[in-house]
Every structure is written in structure tokens, then in C-alpha cells.
Write an enzyme that holds these catalytic residues in place. Structure first.
Site, PDB file in Angstrom:
ATOM      1  CG  HIS A 219      11.100  -5.801   2.725  1.00 49.80           C
ATOM      2  ND1 HIS A 219      10.102  -5.218   1.994  1.00 49.80           N
ATOM      3  CD2 HIS A 219      11.276  -5.008   3.811  1.00 49.80           C
ATOM      4  CE1 HIS A 219       9.684  -4.122   2.606  1.00 49.80           C
ATOM      5  NE2 HIS A 219      10.387  -3.967   3.720  1.00 49.80           N
TER       6      HIS A 219
ATOM      7  CG  HIS B 194       6.939  -8.419   2.715  1.00 46.79           C
ATOM      8  ND1 HIS B 194       6.354  -8.771   1.519  1.00 46.79           N
ATOM      9  CD2 HIS B 194       7.898  -7.513   2.425  1.00 46.79           C
ATOM     10  CE1 HIS B 194       6.922  -8.085   0.540  1.00 46.79           C
ATOM     11  NE2 HIS B 194       7.865  -7.325   1.064  1.00 46.79           N
TER      12      HIS B 194
ATOM     13  CD  GLN C 297      10.296  -9.236  -6.257  1.00 44.60           C
ATOM     14  OE1 GLN C 297       9.293  -8.649  -5.866  1.00 44.60           O
ATOM     15  NE2 GLN C 297      11.515  -8.817  -5.951  1.00 44.60           N
TER      16      GLN C 297
ATOM     17  CG  ASP D 190       8.238 -10.147  -2.325  1.00 42.73           C
ATOM     18  OD1 ASP D 190       9.188 -10.141  -1.526  1.00 42.73           O
ATOM     19  OD2 ASP D 190       7.666  -9.118  -2.725  1.00 42.73           O
TER      20      ASP D 190
ATOM     21  NE  ARG E 176      10.753  -4.244  -8.941  1.00 44.76           N
ATOM     22  CZ  ARG E 176      11.530  -4.856  -8.050  1.00 44.76           C
ATOM     23  NH1 ARG E 176      12.836  -4.934  -8.259  1.00 44.76           N
ATOM     24  NH2 ARG E 176      11.008  -5.378  -6.959  1.00 44.76           N
TER      25      ARG E 176
ATOM     26  CB  CYS F  99       6.712  -4.431   0.738  1.00 45.75           C
ATOM     27  SG  CYS F  99       7.543  -3.376  -0.445  1.00 45.75           S
TER      28      CYS F  99
END
Length: 590
Positions: A465, A340, A336, A338, A318, A289
Site C-alpha cells: 500500500h 496498491h 488519496q 492511492d 473517515r 485497498c
């Protein structure tokens, strides 16, 4: 259904259905106490840690003087049965913290002493059955005889309090149900789950591996596993582009200042890999992000530009404790799907609805049912309560508008905003973490994001998100187990295996392979000098959707003898006809 009158810690009593969620938790917690009593009796000197009920059963962590093996479990079960037959009553005992600590110290229960010291209350409670007493909030069954159907399942190592710097304990897992029928169904599901274990199938199908010498929690994809991952990712890219997302890509490393600005250094540091570069702190990205925010703020944005939807198959890292790492399902490095979304407050509802539609379309494509939770503000959070309320209401209203059944998961939101969590339900009814949708008013404030409104003033965008599958690694693990490794044709890393009967059929087999290649089919040619029965059997074990057997007749007539993974011998087909039906099936994603 057995209804039992249960005494609760507050002194109240009520009838509880032992087949309900509440009833099973009480039943299983009681069974864990009986198991602990049996272990202590069989293995003198055992020290007790914790023994909770969990979603599918119960466990207890022990410090045992001897190393247990699975062969010890029947003896423990037998001792439990003896206690159950005695109909021993569960009795609640209250004590001051001081008296409880004194009692546990005298009995040498050092783990219980530590647990009691951390309890904020001035008094604690114990439960006793027979000669066994254990620290516990309760409630419990009236007596041991109410435990009708149980089974001890496995052994594992577990660090005390999940801290890998603490003592390694022995964990015994078990399960219990209100009746034998439910227990047998659960045991069948466990047996089936073992057959579907993605780690086992990953080895058998040669999809991926993990290498301790390279570091725990990192996946190495083999050619077939990498192909499976690539097919999934190509599909995701295409679906995002169809829905108005733009592709972006950001580096894996950024200065720590960026993560301080986003709040991650304050709220997420224990999960981040931090290093020094040129005498400055850098972070290996745990999230995408902040990088997407930097791309958004590179230029002036007009209300006409909104919504802006950035998408990335972003690999993040992580730190997870080694004790919780589990194949593809819990890793330290993962990708991910992912995205936004930056939108105006007026667009928020429509964007949430669009993401929900997208997520449910994806789950339908892969054959998953689902359950939905709305995760609300945690104790540790950033931003104003007003913004949290606004964000939570936006998510809840979207669920209500679409008439989606959901449960509230109190305090399970992320530190910067509430979220919708969608759990995938697989072929065995198990739940897996899947799509999430998070509304964030915090980061636009922290990064001072704005857009030029229609009236020429600067206004603050809202940030969403979202992932529609989640971690690609975790999704692949769930997918392998859901399909038991037998992927649908469009996903299968190898879609067709060509099996020539003898050497003289190699040339025609290569012609077949080239034709399929040109149509984009993933095909392999087995040129080994082995009997055709062995080739078929091994292709079947590799769960390849279609096998084409090629012999004299097929070579002379320009046909293939088709064999399906599910249907067995399908019969001879013209090569062009088979190719047409195959490509149609692939496009249909059936």
C-alpha cells in the site's frame, strides 16, 4: 548550551543538555507546572486536567471559573516570572494510589482522581514546587530558576481526554527554550506561520471553504482551488502512468462484509461511516485497498503479469472528532493518491525501492526536504509475527540499501503491516505527514489471493500500500503554507493576468488572452474600469506569477509590458517571445 543534572524517577541522575530534545521536553514540562501554579493562584477554584510537553512547547488544560481571554496571558506570565525568580525546588513525592485519590478528592481535583484511577500501578508520584503540587511521572528541572526563556502563546478549548461528550476545558499553549535567542527564533516562525496559515490564505486567494451547515470536515473547492487540485492530480496521473501504474476506479460504498473480511470492521470501525441499505450494512469507504483487491482477484494472474500496480485518486471518508478538524489538514472526506502493488516475494525489494525513488522525486519537484521513520508493529495487529518480521525487514533493508537516514517509530505501524513514513519539511522547518509505504502479507491471506508461479503452482503475492503525496487535501494545505500562497508558475491556478490600461485596449488584450489560451496557459483578463495601479496591486495580492500591462504602445507594436510577481517590472517583450519563455518555464516546473 546549558547542561543540568536531572534526577530521574528511577533514582538515577545524569547531565542533560537543555537544548536537546530530551532537555527541552523536561524544560517545557517544568514550565507547564509553573504555568498551572500561576493559573491556580490567579484564579482560585481552578481544577487541573493535564499539562504535557509537546513537540514545539507545552500546554495545560484547566477547568477555570472564569472565561479567559488573550488579555489574561500577560498576568499569568508575570506570576510565572515571580515563581521563577524565587528559585523554587521541584521535589518528587510518591504515594499509594489510595492515598493519592484521597488527597485529590479532598482538594476537589476530580479530573486528577479519574486519571489516577486509570493508572495500573499501585503507587503514583507528584511533583511539588512552592505551595503547588501536581500529579506527574517526571522528571523535572532541579528548580524553577532554570526556566530562562518562555512565552504563553494562545488559548483554545479542549474536551477532557479528547472526548467531545466530556467537559470543555480551557487549554493554554506556551513554549520554552534554553535561551532567549532560540525563543525569539521560534516566535518569529510562529508569526510567519500565522501569515502562511492555509485557512487564511484560502480565504484571501479564494481557494476553498468549509460550511458547517453542510457538515464539519468537508472541503468545498472554489474555481481557483479546484484548478489547483486538478493541476496536481493531472500531474500525478501522468507520473504514475510513466512508471507502469494502471488507473482504476471503485465505488464509494460497499457492503460491510467486505470490510469485515479485510479486518477494518474489527480494527477501524470507530473511524468508519456505517449505514443500512436494503436491510444490509454498508460502509462509506475509508480505504481503497479492498476495492483494488476485488479487481486483482477477478481473473487468474500469472507470474508474468506481476508486478501489477493499481492507482486511483480515491476519495475516502473517515470519522474524525470535531475537536481535531483543522482546515485542509484534518478532514473527514479527502482524496488519496492511492496505489496498491501486487508482486511476488522476489520482486518486493525492487518495488519498495521504486516507490521510494518515486516519493523522493515528488518531494524534490515541490521543494520539500524530508525526514523518514520506520513504523513498526502496534499492540493491536493481524497476521503472524513471522510475516511482520519479514515485512519490517524488507522496508528496513530498502532504506539501508539507499543509505537513507531514518528513525524507528515503535508501534506506529497500521494493524495489517509496518510502514515507512516520510515527513515533509517545509520552508519554516515544520514537518507534515507525506508519503507512506506499507508492506502487507495479511490481506493476501484474508482474501486468498494467488498467482500461478513459473512451476505451475499457486503462490501468495505480497501487497504494497503506498501514497507518494498522501491526502491531497493535507498536501495542498502544506503546499499553501510552504509557498505562502505564491505557487510556482506550473502550479498557479492563474498563471497570467492581462491588465488593459483602458477600454480601448480590450480588443488587443483579448487577442493576447486567446493566444495564451491556445498554448494551455491559465490566464485571466481584468476588464474592470479601474486605474492600472489598482489592477496591478490586486493581481499582486492574488499572487499571480505574471502580469501583462497593455496600453497604446503594446497594442501598436504587438508587445506586452511584463511584470513578475517576484521581479517587478521586467519590461516590454514581443508577445511570441513572452509566450515561448512562459511555456518553457511551465514545462520545466521551476
Amino acid at each position: 548550551m546549558a547542561h543540568v543534572k536531572i534526577s530521574f524517577p528511577d533514582g538515577s541522575k545524569k547531565e542533560v543538555d537543555l537544548s536537546s530534545k530530551e532537555g527541552l521536553a523536561i524544560l517545557r514540562h517544568s514550565a507547564s507546572h509553573v504555568m498551572a501554579a500561576a493559573v491556580c493562584e490567579l484564579f482560585p477554584g481552578t481544577k487541573l486536567a493535564i499539562g504535557p510537553a509537546i513537540d514545539e512547547g507545552f500546554y495545560y488544560d484547566f477547568d477555570i471559573p472564569k472565561k479567559l481571554t488573550p488579555e489574561d496571558l500577560p498576568a499569568i506570565e508575570q506570576k510565572m516570572q515571580e515563581m521563577i525568580k524565587k528559585d523554587l525546588k521541584f521535589t518528587r513525592i510518591e504515594a499509594s494510589k489510595e492515598d493519592a485519590i484521597d488527597l485529590m478528592e479532598k482538594e476537589g481535583e476530580k479530573y486528577k482522581v479519574e486519571i489516577i484511577k486509570d493508572i495500573p500501578d499501585k503507587s503514583v508520584s507528584f511533583y511539588r514546587h512552592g505551595n503547588f503540587t501536581d500529579l506527574c511521572r517526571g522528571p523535572h528541572l532541579p528548580s524553577t530558576s532554570y526556566i530562562k526563556a518562555f512565552k504563553l502563546l494562545s488559548l483554545a478549548g479542549a474536551y477532557f481526554r479528547g472526548d467531545e461528550k466530556r467537559e470543555m476545558l480551557t487549554r493554554i499553549y506556551g513554549t520554552a527554550f534554553e535561551n532567549e535567542s532560540d525563543l525569539k527564533d521560534r516566535l518569529w516562525r510562529l508569526e510567519e506561520a500565522q501569515k502562511r496559515d492555509h485557512r487564511k490564505l484560502g480565504r484571501e486567494l479564494d481557494l476553498f471553504s468549509l460550511h458547517e451547515e453542510a457538515g464539519a470536515g468537508f472541503i468545498y473547492y472554489h474555481p481557483k482551488g479546484a484548478m489547483l487540485k486538478s493541476v496536481l492530480e493531472d500531474f500525478l496521473k501522468a507520473e504514475h502512468l510513466k512508471r507502469g501504474y494502471e488507473l482504476v476506479s471503485i465505488p464509494h460504498l460497499a457492503k460491510a462484509d467486505l470490510w469485515k473480511r479485510s479486518g477494518h470492521m474489527d480494527y477501524y470501525r470507530e473511524n468508519m461511516y456505517v449505514m443500512e441499505v436494503d436491510k444490509m450494512e454498508y460502509v462509506v469507504k475509508p480505504m481503497n485497498c479492498p476495492g483494488h483487491i476485488l479487481i486483482f482477484e477477478r481473473k487468474t494472474v500469472s507470474y508474468k503479469d506481476l508486478p501489477i500496480r493499481y492507482f486511483e485518486l480515491g476519495t475516502v471518508y473517515r470519522y474524525e472528532k470535531s475537536g481535531v478538524l483543522h482546515g485542509l489538514l484534518r478532514v473527514r472526506g479527502f482524496t488519496q493518491d492511492d496505489a496498491h502493488i501486487f508482486c511476488s516475494p522476489e520482486q518486493l525489494k525492487g518495488e519498495i525501492n521504486g516507490v521510494l525513488d518515486f516519493a523522493f522525486d515528488m518531494l524534490k519537484t515541490f521543494g520539500f526536504d524530508y525526514e523518514v521513520n520506520l513504523s513498526t508493529r502496534p499492540d493491536k495487529f493481524v497476521g503472524t509475527q513471522e510475516n511482520w518480521t519479514h515485512a519490517t525487514e524488507a522496508l528496513e533493508n530498502a532504506l539501508k540499501d539507499k543509505k537513507i537516514k531514518y528513525e524507528i517509530d515503535p508501534g506506529a505501524g497500521v494493524f495489517y503491516g509496518p510502514k515507512i513514513d516520510i515527513k515533509l519539511k517545509d520552508a519554516l522547518g515544520r514537518l507534515w505527514q507525506g508519503p507512506t509505504i506499507q508492506v502487507d502479507f495479511n490481506n493476501p491471506e484474508r482474501f486468498d489471493l494467488n498467482y500461478i508461479a513459473e512451476d505451475g503452482t499457486k503462490k501468495r503475492p505480497v501487497m504494497i500500500h503506498r501514497v507518494v503525496l498522501g491526502s491531497i487535501e493535507r498536501f495542498l494545505g502544506a503546499l499553501i503554507e510552504h509557498y505562502a500562497g505564491a505557487f510556482p508558475l506550473w502550479l498557479a491556478p492563474v498563471q497570467v493576468a492581462i491588465l488593459p490600461i483602458s477600454d480601448r485596449h480590450f480588443d488587443y488584450s483579448k487577442t493576447v488572452m486567446e493566444k495564451l489560451f491556445k498554448k494551455g496557459v491559465r490566464v485571466t483578463l481584468d476588464e474592470r474600469r479601474e486605474k492600472i495601479g489598482l489592477k496591478i496591486r490586486e493581481a499582486q495580492l492574488q499572487k499571480i506569477p505574471y502580469m501583462l500591462i497593455v496600453g497604446d504602445k503594446e497594442a501598436s507594436e504587438n508587445t506586452v509590458a511584463v511584470r513578475g510577481r517576484k521581479d517587478g517590472d521586467i519590461g516590454a517583450q514581443k508577445l511570441d517571445d513572452f509566450t515561448a519563455s512562459l511555456t518553457a518555464e511551465i514545462e520545466a516546473k521551476s
